[in-house]
Design an enzyme around this catalytic site. Structure first.
Site, PDB file in Angstrom:
ATOM      1  N   LEU A 181       0.838  -1.187   0.000  1.00  0.00           N
ATOM      2  CA  LEU A 181       0.000   0.000   0.000  1.00  0.00           C
ATOM      3  C   LEU A 181       0.882   1.249   0.000  1.00  0.00           C
ATOM      4  CD1 LEU A 181      -2.697  -1.237   2.562  1.00  0.00           C
ATOM      5  CD2 LEU A 181      -2.870  -1.169   0.064  1.00  0.00           C
TER       6      LEU A 181
ATOM      7  N   TYR B 161       1.470   3.250   8.055  1.00  0.00           N
ATOM      8  CA  TYR B 161       1.109   3.099   6.655  1.00  0.00           C
ATOM      9  C   TYR B 161       1.851   1.902   6.065  1.00  0.00           C
ATOM     10  CZ  TYR B 161       5.160   6.277   5.713  1.00  0.00           C
ATOM     11  OH  TYR B 161       6.382   6.896   5.662  1.00  0.00           O
ATOM     12  N   CYS B 162       1.225   1.263   5.083  1.00  0.00           N
ATOM     13  CA  CYS B 162       1.715   0.037   4.467  1.00  0.00           C
ATOM     14  C   CYS B 162       2.113  -1.003   5.519  1.00  0.00           C
ATOM     15  CB  CYS B 162       2.893   0.315   3.534  1.00  0.00           C
ATOM     16  SG  CYS B 162       3.229  -1.032   2.363  1.00  0.00           S
ATOM     17  N   PRO B 163       1.180  -1.364   6.414  1.00  0.00           N
ATOM     18  CA  PRO B 163       1.518  -2.309   7.478  1.00  0.00           C
ATOM     19  C   PRO B 163       1.779  -3.707   6.936  1.00  0.00           C
ATOM     20  CG  PRO B 163      -0.841  -1.930   7.432  1.00  0.00           C
ATOM     21  CD  PRO B 163      -0.238  -0.967   6.439  1.00  0.00           C
TER      22      PRO B 163
ATOM     23  N   LYS C 174       7.201   2.321  14.128  1.00  0.00           N
ATOM     24  CA  LYS C 174       7.760   1.773  12.892  1.00  0.00           C
ATOM     25  C   LYS C 174       8.724   2.757  12.230  1.00  0.00           C
ATOM     26  CE  LYS C 174       6.125   0.190   8.328  1.00  0.00           C
ATOM     27  NZ  LYS C 174       4.928  -0.249   7.580  1.00  0.00           N
TER      28      LYS C 174
END
Length: 278
Positions: free
Chosen positions: A93, A147-149, A160
Site C-alpha cells: 500500500l 502506513y503500508c503495514p 515503525k
C-alpha cells in the site's frame, strides 16, 4: 554472526549507488532497475547486487490504493503536499519517499529453498547487524496504525521506522526496504492519513485500508536520539556486507542490462499511466 547473512553475503556483490541522482530521478525508474537486476541475476548473468536509492517527495501507491472510490481526490491531496504520485508494479500500500528515506534492495538469484520468509529474515538480519547496539530493541512485527503495514514492519518501542517487501520475477528476488532515517515519521503518516481520508471519503471499499495513527511512526534519528543521515546509514550497510564476507564491486549495468532496463521502464511507465487514468 547470523548464519543467514553469512550464507548469502560471503561472495562478490555488486553495489549500485542511486542515492544522489536528485529530484529528476523517478521512482518508476527504481522499479525498472530492480526488475532488470532480477532478470539478469536470475539468469546467472550478473552477481547479486545491493542497490541503494533515494527519491524526492514521492508517494508510491499500491494497486489496491489506486482503486479507492475517490482516488482522484486522494491524489490531488498528495499533490497539495508537493508530492508526485505513482502506482507500484507489485503488492503493498501507500508509502512515502523523500530525501530522509533510504531504500535498499538486495537482489539475488532465487535458489531452491530460499523461501519468502528467508528473504524477509535476510533483510531483517542485515538491519539488526547494521545497528548492532540496538539489536535487542528492533522488532519485526506488524505495527497497526502505520502506513503500508506488514508482518515485517521494523520498529523500536512500537514505532515503525522501516518496511520490507519482496518482488520475485524471472528467477530473481529483490528484497526491498525503506528506512526512515531522518525527519518526522508522524508528519509523513499524517500526509498518508489525509490521502486515505480523501480517497475513501466514507464510502465502502473492497479492501481494509490502514487507519493511520501518526504516533505509530518515527525515523531512526527520532528513535535513537541522535542525528542520522542517508550517507551514514548506507555506509553502515556497506560495512556490514563486508563484515559478513562480501567483496564489493562497483560495476554499472552491462549493455544487455541497459536494453532490459529500457524495456522494463517503458512497460512500467505505460502500466502506471493506465492505472492512474482509470
Amino acid at each position: 554472526m547470523s548464519l543467514l547473512l553469512q550464507q548469502h553475503l560471503s561472495q562478490p556483490w555488486r553495489f549500485l549507488d542511486h542515492t544522489s541522482f536528485g529530484p529528476t530521478f523517478q521512482a518508476l525508474q527504481s522499479f525498472a532497475y530492480d526488475d532488470t537486476l532480477c532478470t539478469s541475476i536470475g539468469k546467472s548473468q550478473s552477481p547479486p547486487t545491493l542497490r541503494a536509492w533515494v527519491h524526492h517527495n514521492t508517494v508510491v501507491l499500491g494497486i489496491q490504493d489506486s482503486r479507492l472510490p475517490q482516488i482522484k481526490a486522494g491524489i490531488e491531496a498528495l499533490k497539495g503536499f508537493q508530492h508526485d504520485v505513482i502506482v507500484r508494479n507489485s503488492g503493498g500500500l501507500a508509502v512515502v519517499l523523500d530525501s530522509g528515506i533510504l531504500n535498499l534492495s538486495l537482489v539475488l538469484k532465487e535458489e531452491k529453498g530460499f523461501s519468502i520468509d528467508d528473504g524477509y529474515e535476510l533483510m531483517y538480519e542485515l538491519i539488526c547487524s547494521m545497528f548492532q547496539d540496538h539489536r535487542e530493541q528492533i522488532e519485526a512485527r506488524e505495527i497497526v496504525g502505520s502506513y503500508c503495514p506488514g508482518s515485517y514492519d521494523l520498529s523500536i518501542d512500537g514505532k515503525k521506522f522501516a518496511g520490507i517487501s519482496q518482488r520475485r520475477i524471472r528467477g530473481g528476488v529483490a528484497v526491498q526496504i525503506y528506512l526512515c532515517v531522518s525527519g518526522s515519521g508522524a508528519e509523513r503518516a499524517k500526509m498518508i492519513r489525509t490521502f486515505y481520508d480523501k480517497a475513501v471519503a466514507g464510502q465502502p471499499t473492497k479492501f481494509v485500508y490502514p487507519r493511520i495513527k501518526p504516533e505509530t511512526m518515527a525515523s531512526l534519528s527520532e528513535l535513537l536520539g541522535q542525528p542520522h543521515n542517508v550517507s551514514d546509514v548506507l555506509l553502515k550497510a556497506l560495512m556490514t556486507l563486508q563484515q559478513h564476507g562480501a567483496s564489493l564491486l562497483t560495476e554499472s549495468l552491462s549493455a544487455d542490462e541497459w536494453l532490459l532496463y529500457e524495456q522494463h521502464f517503458a512497460r512500467i511507465s505505460e502500466r502506471n499511466e493506465k492505472l492512474l487514468a482509470e
